[in-house]
Design a protein around this motif. Sequence first.
Motif, PDB file in Angstrom:
ATOM      1  N   PHE A  22     -28.474  18.543  45.036  1.00  0.00           N
ATOM      2  CA  PHE A  22     -27.952  19.983  45.129  1.00  0.00           C
ATOM      3  C   PHE A  22     -27.030  20.584  44.243  1.00  0.00           C
ATOM      4  N   GLN A  23     -27.131  19.834  43.051  1.00  0.00           N
ATOM      5  CA  GLN A  23     -26.405  19.751  41.444  1.00  0.00           C
ATOM      6  C   GLN A  23     -25.225  19.758  41.464  1.00  0.00           C
ATOM      7  N   ILE A  24     -24.993  18.641  42.769  1.00  0.00           N
ATOM      8  CA  ILE A  24     -23.328  18.634  42.158  1.00  0.00           C
ATOM      9  C   ILE A  24     -23.303  17.317  40.698  1.00  0.00           C
ATOM     10  N   GLU A  25     -21.703  17.772  39.979  1.00  0.00           N
ATOM     11  CA  GLU A  25     -22.150  17.636  38.585  1.00  0.00           C
ATOM     12  C   GLU A  25     -22.300  15.545  38.607  1.00  0.00           C
ATOM     13  N   LYS A  26     -21.957  15.220  37.440  1.00  0.00           N
ATOM     14  CA  LYS A  26     -22.368  13.520  37.651  1.00  0.00           C
ATOM     15  C   LYS A  26     -21.017  13.011  37.393  1.00  0.00           C
ATOM     16  N   LYS A  27     -20.290  13.168  37.320  1.00  0.00           N
ATOM     17  CA  LYS A  27     -18.720  12.462  37.487  1.00  0.00           C
ATOM     18  C   LYS A  27     -18.303  12.303  38.877  1.00  0.00           C
ATOM     19  N   ASP A  28     -19.445  12.919  40.144  1.00  0.00           N
ATOM     20  CA  ASP A  28     -19.006  13.531  41.263  1.00  0.00           C
ATOM     21  C   ASP A  28     -20.550  12.823  42.139  1.00  0.00           C
ATOM     22  N   LEU A  29     -21.498  12.362  41.239  1.00  0.00           N
ATOM     23  CA  LEU A  29     -21.640  11.795  42.173  1.00  0.00           C
ATOM     24  C   LEU A  29     -21.638  10.559  43.296  1.00  0.00           C
ATOM     25  N   ILE A  30     -20.742  10.027  42.415  1.00  0.00           N
ATOM     26  CA  ILE A  30     -21.141   8.956  43.607  1.00  0.00           C
ATOM     27  C   ILE A  30     -19.933   9.042  44.397  1.00  0.00           C
ATOM     28  N   PHE A  31     -19.338   9.987  44.102  1.00  0.00           N
ATOM     29  CA  PHE A  31     -18.636  10.163  45.303  1.00  0.00           C
ATOM     30  C   PHE A  31     -18.919  10.917  46.445  1.00  0.00           C
ATOM     31  N   ALA A  32     -20.268  11.069  46.298  1.00  0.00           N
ATOM     32  CA  ALA A  32     -21.184  11.592  47.028  1.00  0.00           C
ATOM     33  C   ALA A  32     -22.331  10.920  47.840  1.00  0.00           C
ATOM     34  N   GLY A  33     -22.614   9.407  46.968  1.00  0.00           N
ATOM     35  CA  GLY A  33     -22.800   8.629  48.406  1.00  0.00           C
ATOM     36  C   GLY A  33     -22.063   8.209  48.339  1.00  0.00           C
ATOM     37  N   ILE A  34     -21.393   7.429  47.665  1.00  0.00           N
ATOM     38  CA  ILE A  34     -20.302   6.921  48.666  1.00  0.00           C
ATOM     39  C   ILE A  34     -20.090   7.569  50.150  1.00  0.00           C
ATOM     40  N   GLY A  35     -19.517   8.987  50.687  1.00  0.00           N
ATOM     41  CA  GLY A  35     -19.552  10.069  51.621  1.00  0.00           C
ATOM     42  C   GLY A  35     -20.651   9.077  52.466  1.00  0.00           C
ATOM     43  N   GLY A  36     -22.473   9.341  51.563  1.00  0.00           N
ATOM     44  CA  GLY A  36     -23.214   9.015  52.894  1.00  0.00           C
ATOM     45  C   GLY A  36     -22.561   7.892  53.221  1.00  0.00           C
ATOM     46  N   GLY A  37     -22.239   6.016  52.451  1.00  0.00           N
ATOM     47  CA  GLY A  37     -22.281   5.226  53.320  1.00  0.00           C
ATOM     48  C   GLY A  37     -20.807   5.283  54.597  1.00  0.00           C
ATOM     49  N   LEU A  38     -19.935   6.045  54.024  1.00  0.00           N
ATOM     50  CA  LEU A  38     -19.143   5.514  54.516  1.00  0.00           C
ATOM     51  C   LEU A  38     -19.122   6.643  56.028  1.00  0.00           C
ATOM     52  N   THR A  39     -20.568   7.699  56.001  1.00  0.00           N
ATOM     53  CA  THR A  39     -20.862   8.742  57.411  1.00  0.00           C
ATOM     54  C   THR A  39     -21.021   7.354  57.904  1.00  0.00           C
ATOM     55  N   ARG A  40     -22.423   6.891  57.351  1.00  0.00           N
ATOM     56  CA  ARG A  40     -23.331   5.643  58.091  1.00  0.00           C
ATOM     57  C   ARG A  40     -22.224   4.554  58.826  1.00  0.00           C
ATOM     58  N   ILE A  41     -22.234   3.936  58.269  1.00  0.00           N
ATOM     59  CA  ILE A  41     -20.979   2.958  58.848  1.00  0.00           C
ATOM     60  C   ILE A  41     -19.791   2.972  59.746  1.00  0.00           C
ATOM     61  N   PHE A  42     -19.307   4.522  59.745  1.00  0.00           N
ATOM     62  CA  PHE A  42     -18.886   5.141  61.058  1.00  0.00           C
ATOM     63  C   PHE A  42     -19.902   5.334  61.997  1.00  0.00           C
ATOM     64  N   TYR A  43     -21.081   6.430  61.713  1.00  0.00           N
ATOM     65  CA  TYR A  43     -22.111   6.241  62.727  1.00  0.00           C
ATOM     66  C   TYR A  43     -22.973   4.748  63.649  1.00  0.00           C
ATOM     67  N   LEU A  44     -22.395   3.979  62.858  1.00  0.00           N
ATOM     68  CA  LEU A  44     -22.884   2.744  63.514  1.00  0.00           C
ATOM     69  C   LEU A  44     -21.886   1.710  64.314  1.00  0.00           C
ATOM     70  N   ILE A  45     -20.295   2.307  63.566  1.00  0.00           N
ATOM     71  CA  ILE A  45     -19.872   1.606  65.078  1.00  0.00           C
ATOM     72  C   ILE A  45     -19.358   2.373  65.589  1.00  0.00           C
ATOM     73  N   PHE A  46     -19.110   3.226  66.179  1.00  0.00           N
ATOM     74  CA  PHE A  46     -19.723   4.475  67.123  1.00  0.00           C
ATOM     75  C   PHE A  46     -20.088   4.275  67.842  1.00  0.00           C
ATOM     76  N   MET A  47     -21.793   3.896  67.470  1.00  0.00           N
ATOM     77  CA  MET A  47     -23.378   3.938  68.021  1.00  0.00           C
ATOM     78  C   MET A  47     -23.071   2.410  69.517  1.00  0.00           C
TER      79      MET A  47
END
Length: 155
Positions: A22-47
Motif C-alpha cells: 500500500f506504499q505506507i512510509e517506512k516510519k509508519d509500517l510498524i504502526f500498520a503491523g501493530i494495528g493488524g495484531g490488535l485487530t486480531r486480538i480483539f477479534y479473538l476476544i470477541f469471538m
Amino acid sequence: MAQNIELVILSVLASFGFAICFQIEKKDLIFAGIGGGLTRIFYLIFMSFIPYRIVYVALAAFAAALYAEVMSGSKHTPATYYLYPTIIPLIPGDLFYYMCAGLIGGDALMFRKNATECGLALVGLGIGFVVCSCFSHYMRIKKLADRGRGYSSEE
C-alpha cells in the motif's frame, strides 16, 4: 493459546506486508503491523464471548477503525492510511474460498453455508466501520465546538 499467538503474529506480518504494498512510509509500517495484531486480538476476544459472526466482526472492525482514527489524529494522516492494513485480519478469505469451492464442486450445502457466513462477516465489517466513523465524526465536532467556546469573547 499457542494457536492464538501464532494468529496474532501472522496478522502483524500480513498487515505489515500489505502496508508495504500500500506504499505506507517506512516510519509508519510498524504502526500498520501493530494495528493488524490488535485487530486480531480483539477479534479473538470477541469471538470467544459472542456466538454471532456479524456481531464479533462488527466489534473487531469498530476497534480497527478506532485504532486508525486515533493514529490518523496523532500522525496527521487520513484514517484510511492505517485502516486498510489494519483490517487485513478481518477479510473473510477462507469463507470466500470455500464458498467458491462449493459452487464449482456442486456442493450446494457447502456453498450456502460459506456464502452466508462470508456475507455476515462483510456486513459486520461495514457496520463496524460506519459506527466508528459516525462516533469519531461526532467526537471531532464536539471537540471543535468545545474549542470554539473556549475562545469566545462572551465569556
